[in-house]
Scaffold this active site. Structure first.
Site, short mmCIF file in Angstrom:
data_model
loop_
_atom_site.label_atom_id
_atom_site.label_comp_id
_atom_site.label_asym_id
_atom_site.label_seq_id
_atom_site.Cartn_x
_atom_site.Cartn_y
_atom_site.Cartn_z
N GLY A 85 24.32 -10.62 -19.59
CA GLY A 85 24.08 -9.25 -19.71
C GLY A 85 23.34 -9.01 -20.81
O GLY A 85 23.66 -9.43 -21.90
N ARG A 132 20.33 -14.00 -14.37
CA ARG A 132 21.39 -14.69 -13.85
C ARG A 132 20.90 -15.79 -13.22
O ARG A 132 19.91 -15.68 -12.35
CB ARG A 132 22.48 -13.79 -13.23
N ASP A 140 30.44 -14.99 -22.19
CA ASP A 140 31.15 -15.82 -21.58
C ASP A 140 30.45 -16.69 -20.84
O ASP A 140 30.51 -18.05 -20.86
CB ASP A 140 32.27 -15.25 -21.08
N GLY A 141 29.75 -16.31 -19.93
CA GLY A 141 28.87 -17.17 -19.11
C GLY A 141 27.94 -18.17 -19.62
O GLY A 141 27.90 -19.37 -19.27
N THR A 187 27.11 -9.90 -26.41
CA THR A 187 27.78 -9.13 -25.36
C THR A 187 28.16 -7.97 -25.86
O THR A 187 28.94 -7.64 -26.97
CB THR A 187 28.51 -9.90 -24.37
N ILE A 188 27.95 -6.67 -25.03
CA ILE A 188 28.73 -5.43 -25.52
C ILE A 188 30.33 -5.42 -25.22
O ILE A 188 30.76 -4.56 -25.75
CB ILE A 188 28.13 -3.99 -24.84
N ASP A 189 30.72 -6.21 -24.38
CA ASP A 189 32.29 -6.38 -24.28
C ASP A 189 33.04 -6.63 -25.24
O ASP A 189 34.34 -6.29 -25.04
CB ASP A 189 32.42 -7.15 -23.00
N ASP A 208 34.35 -9.64 -25.72
CA ASP A 208 35.27 -10.39 -25.22
C ASP A 208 35.19 -11.92 -25.26
O ASP A 208 36.08 -12.58 -24.79
CB ASP A 208 35.61 -10.07 -23.66
N ARG A 260 32.89 16.30 -23.96
CA ARG A 260 33.89 17.15 -24.46
C ARG A 260 33.60 18.53 -24.60
O ARG A 260 34.36 19.53 -24.41
CB ARG A 260 34.29 16.75 -26.09
N ARG A 271 34.04 -5.17 -18.78
CA ARG A 271 34.42 -6.15 -17.93
C ARG A 271 35.62 -6.28 -17.59
O ARG A 271 36.65 -5.23 -17.41
CB ARG A 271 33.49 -7.59 -18.07
N GLU A 315 36.39 -0.29 -16.94
CA GLU A 315 35.96 -0.70 -15.62
C GLU A 315 36.78 -1.88 -15.49
O GLU A 315 36.85 -2.91 -16.33
CB GLU A 315 34.58 -1.00 -15.56
P1 ADP Z 1 27.48 -13.69 -19.59
O1 ADP Z 1 26.78 -14.63 -20.61
O2 ADP Z 1 26.96 -12.05 -20.18
O3 ADP Z 1 28.98 -13.68 -19.58
P2 ADP Z 1 27.14 -14.39 -16.79
O4 ADP Z 1 28.16 -14.57 -16.67
O5 ADP Z 1 26.19 -13.85 -15.68
O6 ADP Z 1 26.59 -13.65 -18.09
O7 ADP Z 1 26.35 -15.74 -17.18
C1 ADP Z 1 25.01 -16.12 -17.39
C2 ADP Z 1 24.31 -17.31 -16.97
O8 ADP Z 1 25.26 -18.68 -17.55
C3 ADP Z 1 24.67 -17.70 -15.33
O9 ADP Z 1 23.61 -16.86 -14.65
C4 ADP Z 1 24.56 -19.15 -15.38
O10 ADP Z 1 23.05 -19.30 -15.35
C5 ADP Z 1 25.31 -19.45 -16.53
N1 ADP Z 1 26.75 -19.69 -16.36
C6 ADP Z 1 27.57 -19.04 -16.09
N2 ADP Z 1 28.64 -19.47 -15.78
C7 ADP Z 1 28.31 -20.77 -15.80
C8 ADP Z 1 29.15 -22.12 -15.20
N3 ADP Z 1 30.46 -22.24 -14.82
N4 ADP Z 1 28.58 -23.26 -15.47
C9 ADP Z 1 27.08 -23.35 -15.58
N5 ADP Z 1 26.60 -22.21 -16.06
C10 ADP Z 1 26.94 -21.02 -16.19
#
Ligand code: ADP
Length: 326
Positions: free
Chosen positions: A14, A75, A106-107, A129-131, A133, A158, A175, A226
């Protein structure tokens, strides 16, 4: 002299305001330290497809104030497979990129960690990330801007809530985390926040209605994170209509506007400090760490810690919100 002669930089997952400020700082700090910089477009997808451009200092001019990310983001499911990561590593070798800086949530960090482990390759992550987390950093890049956006939106709602004596449930992003809802409620003077961290333990809705809303107020604003756990603003509103009839209930879902806009001073400064720290970390032979900020100091957080641990909310804030909204 560092063995790292060329770094790659990408944004993934994101988007968050302040990512551009981070790209600018990483690029300029790398150039300052005699390294080449290659911008990789569309996150891990661009690493697989080879969508890459060399960045000079002018490539990052005039972007510190812009939201989103000039490197685009995407993604990429392929990167979750060993074959996809193997292709990505092939691109890094072919392009002569000796280390990677990834900016995302995180991803993104999970992907970075896989790449680092499988190919013994140096990667440093920035929390974008804005979250908010990610464990190991007090705040993430983009959080402060999103919080200010939420505050401005709630201020506007308001006005109408109090004109009509209404109970508004406003859904904010996050998230599975309640930081934006809780801090957003404090900043905007909302009556309560419903967040997933607490919903697992108690019925916040009945607490909130019994404690405050019935007493003295004609209009009220409640921020809802959310999440499947809270049911979102719609879920909460449905419950109120059923269990506590008599309230004039309205729902607003703030949605993607929370991601946009020019980053706040705090986000720009933090992104700049973290961007410079990413290059410092590589020069110090640090690898597979996320740059964090704890009590205004830069820290290096191993990916394994940042990803695996759940960042706790500050429970004192819930009580402060309760007291300040009676
Ligand atoms: P964020 O980084 O904001 O949490 P995502 O969860 O969509 O966003 O993760 C971004 C990208 O990171 C994914 O599209 C993917 O390419 C990679 N990614 C996420 N999870 C994994 C994983 N378990 N193993 C390998 N690559 C990952």
């Amino acid at each position: 002299m560092s063995a790292i002669k060329c770094i790659g930089i990408l944004t993934s997952g994101g988007d968050a305001p302040g990512m551009n400020a981070a790209i600018r700082a990483v690029t300029r700090s790398a150039i300052y330290n005699g390294m080449k910089v290659k911008g990789i477009y569309r996150g891990y997808r661009g690493l697989i497809t080879g969508e890459i451009e060399e960045f000079k200092t002018q490539n990052v001019s005039n972007i510190i104030q812009r939201g989103g990310t000039i490197l685009k983001t995407a993604r990429c499911l392929e990167f979750k497979t060993p074959e996809g990561r193997s292709q990505a590593y092939g691109t890094l070798v072919r392009e002569g990129i000796d280390a990677l800086v990834t900016i995302g949530g995180d991803g993104t960090l999970t992907g970075a960690r896989c790449l680092a482990q499988e190919f013994n390759y140096p990667v440093v992550g920035l929390p974008g990330t804005i979250d908010n987390d990610l464990f190991g950093t007090d705040v993430t890049i983009g959080y402060d801007t999103a919080l200010n956006t939420i505050m401005e939106c709630v201020d506007k709602i308001r006005d109408t809530a109090s004109s009509h004596d209404r109970l508004f449930f406003i859904e904010v992003m996050g998230r599975d985390a309640g930081f934006l809802a809780l801090d957003g409620a404090l900043a905007s003077g909302a009556e309560a926040a419903i967040i997933p961290e607490i919903s697992r333990e108690q019925d916040q809705l009945s607490d909130m209605i019994e404690f405050g809303l019935r007493k003295s107020k004609n209009s009220s604003i409640v921020l809802v994170a959310e999440s499947e756990v809270t049911g979102g603003a719609m879920g909460v509103a449905e419950r109120v209509k059923k269990e506590y009839p008599g309230f004039d209930v309205r729902v607003t879902i703030l949605g993607h506007l929370q991601r946009g806009g020019s980053p706040t001073a705090q986000d720009r400064i933090m992104a700049t400090r973290m961007g410079v720290a990413a290059i410092d970390a590589l020069l110090e032979d640090q690898r597979n760490v996320m740059i964090g900020m704890q009590s205004e100091q830069i820290v290096y957080v191993p990916f394994s810690k940042a990803i695996r641990n759940e960042k706790p909310i500050n429970r004192d804030l819930l009580n402060i919100l309760r007291i300040s909204s009676i």
